[in-house]
Design an enzyme around this catalytic site. Structure first.
Site, PDB file in Angstrom:
ATOM      1  N   CYS A   1       0.701  -1.321  -0.096  1.00  0.00           N
ATOM      2  CA  CYS A   1      -0.007  -0.035  -0.207  1.00  0.00           C
ATOM      3  C   CYS A   1       0.848   1.230  -0.161  1.00  0.00           C
ATOM      4  O   CYS A   1       0.442   2.366  -0.238  1.00  0.00           O
ATOM      5  CB  CYS A   1      -0.947   0.068   0.944  1.00  0.00           C
TER       6      CYS A   1
ATOM      7  N   HIS B   1      -3.339   7.108   3.037  1.00  0.00           N
ATOM      8  CA  HIS B   1      -3.841   5.797   2.460  1.00  0.00           C
ATOM      9  C   HIS B   1      -5.111   5.546   3.140  1.00  0.00           C
ATOM     10  O   HIS B   1      -5.132   5.319   4.150  1.00  0.00           O
ATOM     11  CB  HIS B   1      -2.641   4.668   2.759  1.00  0.00           C
TER      12      HIS B   1
ATOM     13  N   ASN C   1     -10.195   0.073   0.326  1.00  0.00           N
ATOM     14  CA  ASN C   1      -8.931   0.188   0.193  1.00  0.00           C
ATOM     15  C   ASN C   1      -8.444  -0.306  -1.188  1.00  0.00           C
ATOM     16  O   ASN C   1      -8.309  -1.428  -1.357  1.00  0.00           O
ATOM     17  CB  ASN C   1      -8.334  -0.701   1.407  1.00  0.00           C
TER      18      ASN C   1
HETATM   19  N1  ACO Z   1     -18.808  -8.225   9.664  1.00  0.00           N
HETATM   20  C1  ACO Z   1     -19.453  -8.411  11.008  1.00  0.00           C
HETATM   21  N2  ACO Z   1     -18.541  -8.847  11.955  1.00  0.00           N
HETATM   22  C2  ACO Z   1     -17.157  -8.948  11.733  1.00  0.00           C
HETATM   23  C3  ACO Z   1     -16.652  -8.733  10.409  1.00  0.00           C
HETATM   24  C4  ACO Z   1     -17.463  -8.136   9.344  1.00  0.00           C
HETATM   25  N3  ACO Z   1     -17.082  -7.843   8.117  1.00  0.00           N
HETATM   26  N4  ACO Z   1     -15.281  -8.696  10.424  1.00  0.00           N
HETATM   27  C5  ACO Z   1     -14.780  -9.186  11.710  1.00  0.00           C
HETATM   28  N5  ACO Z   1     -16.210  -9.219  12.609  1.00  0.00           N
HETATM   29  C6  ACO Z   1     -16.081  -9.619  13.724  1.00  0.00           C
HETATM   30  C7  ACO Z   1     -15.212 -10.454  14.324  1.00  0.00           C
HETATM   31  O1  ACO Z   1     -15.291 -11.864  14.161  1.00  0.00           O
HETATM   32  C8  ACO Z   1     -15.157 -10.178  15.986  1.00  0.00           C
HETATM   33  O2  ACO Z   1     -16.317 -11.152  16.191  1.00  0.00           O
HETATM   34  P1  ACO Z   1     -16.123 -11.813  17.699  1.00  0.00           P
HETATM   35  O3  ACO Z   1     -16.052 -10.491  18.972  1.00  0.00           O
HETATM   36  O4  ACO Z   1     -17.485 -12.409  18.050  1.00  0.00           O
HETATM   37  O5  ACO Z   1     -14.845 -12.455  17.801  1.00  0.00           O
HETATM   38  C9  ACO Z   1     -15.603  -8.638  16.025  1.00  0.00           C
HETATM   39  O6  ACO Z   1     -16.008  -8.554  14.396  1.00  0.00           O
HETATM   40  C10 ACO Z   1     -14.686  -7.789  16.325  1.00  0.00           C
HETATM   41  O7  ACO Z   1     -13.501  -8.073  15.542  1.00  0.00           O
HETATM   42  P2  ACO Z   1     -12.225  -7.412  15.356  1.00  0.00           P
HETATM   43  O8  ACO Z   1     -11.089  -7.947  14.492  1.00  0.00           O
HETATM   44  O9  ACO Z   1     -11.747  -7.086  16.963  1.00  0.00           O
HETATM   45  O10 ACO Z   1     -12.540  -5.937  14.937  1.00  0.00           O
HETATM   46  P3  ACO Z   1     -11.727  -4.626  14.946  1.00  0.00           P
HETATM   47  O11 ACO Z   1     -12.430  -3.646  15.613  1.00  0.00           O
HETATM   48  O12 ACO Z   1     -10.410  -4.937  15.232  1.00  0.00           O
HETATM   49  O13 ACO Z   1     -11.845  -4.183  13.368  1.00  0.00           O
HETATM   50  C11 ACO Z   1     -10.736  -4.362  11.089  1.00  0.00           C
HETATM   51  C12 ACO Z   1     -11.396  -5.340  12.488  1.00  0.00           C
HETATM   52  C13 ACO Z   1     -11.592  -3.597  10.632  1.00  0.00           C
HETATM   53  C14 ACO Z   1     -10.067  -5.452  10.229  1.00  0.00           C
HETATM   54  C15 ACO Z   1      -9.478  -3.511  11.963  1.00  0.00           C
HETATM   55  O14 ACO Z   1      -8.957  -4.287  12.739  1.00  0.00           O
HETATM   56  C16 ACO Z   1      -8.624  -2.748  10.909  1.00  0.00           C
HETATM   57  O15 ACO Z   1      -9.152  -2.013  10.093  1.00  0.00           O
HETATM   58  N6  ACO Z   1      -7.481  -3.180  10.794  1.00  0.00           N
HETATM   59  C17 ACO Z   1      -6.526  -2.382  10.106  1.00  0.00           C
HETATM   60  C18 ACO Z   1      -6.512  -3.371   8.709  1.00  0.00           C
HETATM   61  C19 ACO Z   1      -6.265  -2.721   7.439  1.00  0.00           C
HETATM   62  O16 ACO Z   1      -6.352  -1.432   7.229  1.00  0.00           O
HETATM   63  N7  ACO Z   1      -6.337  -3.440   6.524  1.00  0.00           N
HETATM   64  C20 ACO Z   1      -5.877  -3.150   5.192  1.00  0.00           C
HETATM   65  C21 ACO Z   1      -4.805  -3.759   4.578  1.00  0.00           C
HETATM   66  S1  ACO Z   1      -3.280  -3.204   5.139  1.00  0.00           S
HETATM   67  C22 ACO Z   1      -3.250  -1.911   4.611  1.00  0.00           C
HETATM   68  O17 ACO Z   1      -3.916  -1.079   3.782  1.00  0.00           O
HETATM   69  C23 ACO Z   1      -2.097  -1.158   5.309  1.00  0.00           C
END
Ligand code: ACO
Length: 315
Positions: free
Chosen positions: A108, A242, A272
């Site tokens: 990215c 980003h 993204n």
């Molecule tokens: N819909 C519904 N529920 C979901 C989803 C979804 N799409 N995805 C995860 N959940 C659930 C999980 O299973 C979990 O359930 P549980 O509590 O029963 O186990 C709950 O939601 C919470 O999940 P977390 O992973 O703790 O959620 P978080 O608040 O951390 O958000 C996310 C997840 C959005 C991926 C966040 O961690 C994030 O944005 N991280 C950065 C990742 C990123 O930007 N990646 C892009 C690629 S890399 C880059 O561009 C740099």
């Protein structure tokens, strides 16, 4: 270095969060609250090459130069149909350019890495005009039954033409080897001596680790490029970050105590789009006449590696 032209091209198919919830245990509310994403574009009828060529042609038109005026083409890409040749070679044919081309994979952060390489070519006199194309199709990296990753991504392409100038005020690249946070392994062919199956798994992401790495590296990079340019955050007209997650953008905005207007975003429309996200945003703002001569733009990106990079460009 200065940016003399921008262009972008997005797939025609728009997929809303509600459309995803028809086959995935997710909801518009969850995705919007946790990421800020409302919809994303996905390549279906067109190809990544089509988008990259269109974006490049628009950037050339915007710059007012011909493809034959280009001295180098750099394409930032993580995944496309070809392992070889480089996507940039295919784009070269699409725009009828004749210069050398190469791809780079900075995940990215690829756009900032490409800007750095282009500026080195310009500074040493090895090029007068460089085309940077960021063409990304991350929707073909993810497992579409894994709700924690597939909802985040969208496809798209954007390009800039850079030329000689004094508008790059500072630039920083960093890389820390943190493979486990975010990776994708492709299947390798067997040979007569290696028969075990390895690789071939969709994108693996530790969302919380990526979130923390993204916020901490971006804040640190922004502070460094500001200091190197002898500017402070209030001198910056726009922070083009980003577009990974709205909450990441908000954390960085709040850290620097800046207003929402100074942190433009389009993640709600496109998700993204990996290294294409900043140049897509830049092209939208350029097209809307939001950028004025003399504005300081601070670009900051982060991605798999873990790579990060930031720079300050005067418009
Ligand atoms: N819909 C519904 N529920 C979901 C989803 C979804 N799409 N995805 C995860 N959940 C659930 C999980 O299973 C979990 O359930 P549980 O509590 O029963 O186990 C709950 O939601 C919470 O999940 P977390 O992973 O703790 O959620 P978080 O608040 O951390 O958000 C996310 C997840 C959005 C991926 C966040 O961690 C994030 O944005 N991280 C950065 C990742 C990123 O930007 N990646 C892009 C690629 S890399 C880059 O561009 C740099």
């Amino acid at each position: 270095m200065k940016i003399i032209g921008t262009g972008s091209a997005m797939p025609s198919m728009s997929v809303t969060n509600d459309m995803l919830s028809q086959f995935l245990d997710t909801s518009d509310d969850w995705i919007t609250t946790r990421t800020g994403i409302k919809q994303r574009r996905i390549i279906t009828n067109e190809t990544l090459k089509d988008l990259a060529v269109t974006a490049s042609q628009k950037a050339l038109d915007n710059a007012g130069i011909a493809a034959t005026d280009l001295d180098f083409i750099l394409c930032s890409n993580v995944i496309n149909n070809y392992v070889t040749p480089a996507l940039s070679c295919i784009i070269q044919g699409g725009i009828d350019a004749t210069c050398p081309c190469i791809d780079l994979n900075g995940a990215c952060s690829g756009f900032i890495y490409a800007l750095d390489i282009a500026s080195a070519y310009l500074e040493t006199g090895r090029a007068e005009n460089v085309l940077i194309v960021c063409a990304e199709q991350p929707t073909r990296l993810v497992n579409w039954s894994e709700r924690n990753t597939c909802v985040l991504f969208g496809d798209g392409a954007a390009a800039v033409v850079v030329s000689k100038g004094d508008n790059l005020k500072s630039l920083l690249l960093t890389t820390q080897c943190k493979v486990d946070a975010l990776y994708y392994q492709r299947k390798m062919e067997f040979n007569p001596y290696v028969r075990q199956s390895d690789g071939d798994m969709p994108l693996v992401m530790n969302g919380k680790d990526v979130f923390k790495l993204a916020v901490s590296s971006s804040i640190s990079d922004i502070k460094t490029v500001l200091a190197k340019a002898e500017l402070d955050e209030n001198d910056i007209s726009y922070f083009l970050l980003h577009q990974a997650n709205m909450r990441i953008l908000d954390s960085i905005k709040d850290y620097f105590k800046q207003t929402e207007e100074k942190f433009p975003h389009n993640i709600e429309k496109y998700g993204n789009t990996s290294s294409a996200s900043i140049p897509i945003l830049l092209d939208e703002m350029n097209g809307n006449n939001q950028l004025h001569k003399g504005d300081y733009l601070l670009l900051s990106a982060f991605g798999a590696g873990f790579t990060s990079g930031a720079c300050i460009i005067q418009w």
